[in-house]
Design a protein around this motif. Structure first.
Motif, PDB file in Angstrom:
ATOM      1  N   UNK A 175      77.221  12.984 -83.057  1.00  0.00           N
ATOM      2  CA  UNK A 175      76.693  12.974 -84.438  1.00  0.00           C
ATOM      3  C   UNK A 175      75.495  12.087 -84.586  1.00  0.00           C
ATOM      4  N   UNK A 176      74.639  12.174 -85.933  1.00  0.00           N
ATOM      5  CA  UNK A 176      73.649  11.555 -85.984  1.00  0.00           C
ATOM      6  C   UNK A 176      73.832  10.324 -87.188  1.00  0.00           C
ATOM      7  N   UNK A 206      71.636   4.117 -87.726  1.00  0.00           N
ATOM      8  CA  UNK A 206      72.419   3.167 -88.601  1.00  0.00           C
ATOM      9  C   UNK A 206      72.469   3.489 -90.109  1.00  0.00           C
ATOM     10  N   UNK A 207      72.084   4.541 -90.711  1.00  0.00           N
ATOM     11  CA  UNK A 207      72.205   4.885 -91.944  1.00  0.00           C
ATOM     12  C   UNK A 207      72.713   6.330 -91.997  1.00  0.00           C
ATOM     13  N   UNK A 208      73.133   6.494 -93.434  1.00  0.00           N
ATOM     14  CA  UNK A 208      73.464   7.774 -93.914  1.00  0.00           C
ATOM     15  C   UNK A 208      72.086   8.578 -94.846  1.00  0.00           C
ATOM     16  N   UNK A 257      71.515   3.092 -83.606  1.00  0.00           N
ATOM     17  CA  UNK A 257      72.547   1.983 -83.542  1.00  0.00           C
ATOM     18  C   UNK A 257      72.550   1.384 -82.051  1.00  0.00           C
ATOM     19  N   UNK A 258      73.026   0.059 -81.760  1.00  0.00           N
ATOM     20  CA  UNK A 258      72.748  -0.450 -80.428  1.00  0.00           C
ATOM     21  C   UNK A 258      73.609   0.369 -79.348  1.00  0.00           C
ATOM     22  N   UNK A 304      83.402   6.420 -83.433  1.00  0.00           N
ATOM     23  CA  UNK A 304      82.434   5.131 -83.339  1.00  0.00           C
ATOM     24  C   UNK A 304      82.498   4.643 -84.828  1.00  0.00           C
ATOM     25  N   UNK A 305      83.111   3.308 -84.725  1.00  0.00           N
ATOM     26  CA  UNK A 305      82.914   2.569 -86.112  1.00  0.00           C
ATOM     27  C   UNK A 305      83.281   3.657 -87.107  1.00  0.00           C
TER      28      UNK A 305
END
Length: 288
Positions: free
Chosen positions: A86-87, A93-95, A155-156, A261-262
């Protein structure tokens, strides 16, 4: 047999942690991982993978901020043929739809719909996306360009994960309810083999509040993964999927190994394993 991989990212694992986790999992022994000996360990040959043990394990790990994954012994990254990601809030880091809304003062309104959709509280994802995109009418394309340059970040661990996957021979797919305005650049930047994303309608160098063509919802994500898998001649069991929201569940259910993921609670519960505290590349420690 299965192994239990445990990782604490902010501080080292302690011997008390390893002793407690070994008792919970009834593991043969605990071996520090060579590339991160203080922060990650493999507990070998755990005797039970049942729900009771998993609940106890999860309770301990949440309290002590430890990521964990139960994986078949001997499983290697190269045993997979395809990595699908997924993106929004996974690779990046954002939507993106929320942040585009900020350009017209509608971020909070859009973000509330996005959050409900990602939690699985909105059954018709396609309709919810059309509602959000309609609120973006009039946003200039230049604002999307600034969003990509100034706000969007990987993302890291994203680049390390993709590099390792490619080195292991996996093909890569970026599959998202987000938009081609961003995925086209990310594909070129990161070398994804294939992308599935939504197309924003444009008129006079601004968004017109519509979507063009088929919508990439949960069902379409699943289809994109299985179509690529079929083109590769691989079994769905040889696919590794990473996501965070409810629209990722169909593709996660369809493959052999899924990673939350988170993620939202509903997604975390359904996934093969979860990363709650660490970076994307921490999953590389799961495989031998």
């Amino acid at each position: 047999m299965h192994n239990l991989i445990v990782q604490r990212h902010a501080t080292p694992l302690t011997q008390d942690d390893l002793d407690s986790l070994s008792r919970i999992a009834n593991a043969m022994d605990a071996q520090p991982l060579e590339n991160s000996p203080d922060h990650a360990a493999r507990l070998r040959d755990i005797r039970s993978t049942g729900p009771g043990m998993r609940r106890s394990l999860d309770a301990y790990c949440r309290e002590h901020q430890i990521d964990w994954a139960i994986v078949p012994a001997g499983l290697k990254l190269r045993d997979f043929r395809l990595l699908a990601m997924d993106m929004d809030s996974t690779l990046i880091n954002i939507e993106t739809v929320d942040e585009i809304g900020a350009a017209v003062g509608k971020k909070d309104e859009i973000a509330a719909i996005t959050a409900a959709a990602m939690r699985g509280e909105i059954a018709d994802y396609a309709t919810s996306l059309r509602q959000r995109v309609a609120l973006l009418a009039g946003v200039p394309l230049a604002a999307l360009d600034r969003l990509y340059t100034d706000t969007l970040r990987l993302n890291p661990g994203a680049e390390a994960l993709l590099s390792a996957a490619k080195a292991a021979g996996l093909k890569t797919l970026l599959v998202t309810g987000g938009f081609t305005h961003f995925t086209d650049r990310l594909k070129q930047r990161l070398g994804f083999d294939r992308v599935a994303a939504n197309v924003l309608g444009v008129k006079d160098d601004a968004l017109d509040g519509t979507l063009v063509g088929d919508i990439i919802d949960g069902a379409a994500k699943k289809k994109a993964v299985l179509d690529f898998c079929n083109d590769l001649g691989c079994d769905p069991g040889e696919v590794l999927v990473i996501g965070d929201g409810a629209n990722d569940l169909p593709m996660m259910h369809a493959v052999g190994f899924s990673v939350a993921f988170h993620a939202k609670p509903k997604v975390r519960e359904a996934a093969t394993a979860a990363i709650d505290f660490g970076a994307l590349d921490s999953l590389l420690n799961w495989f031998e």
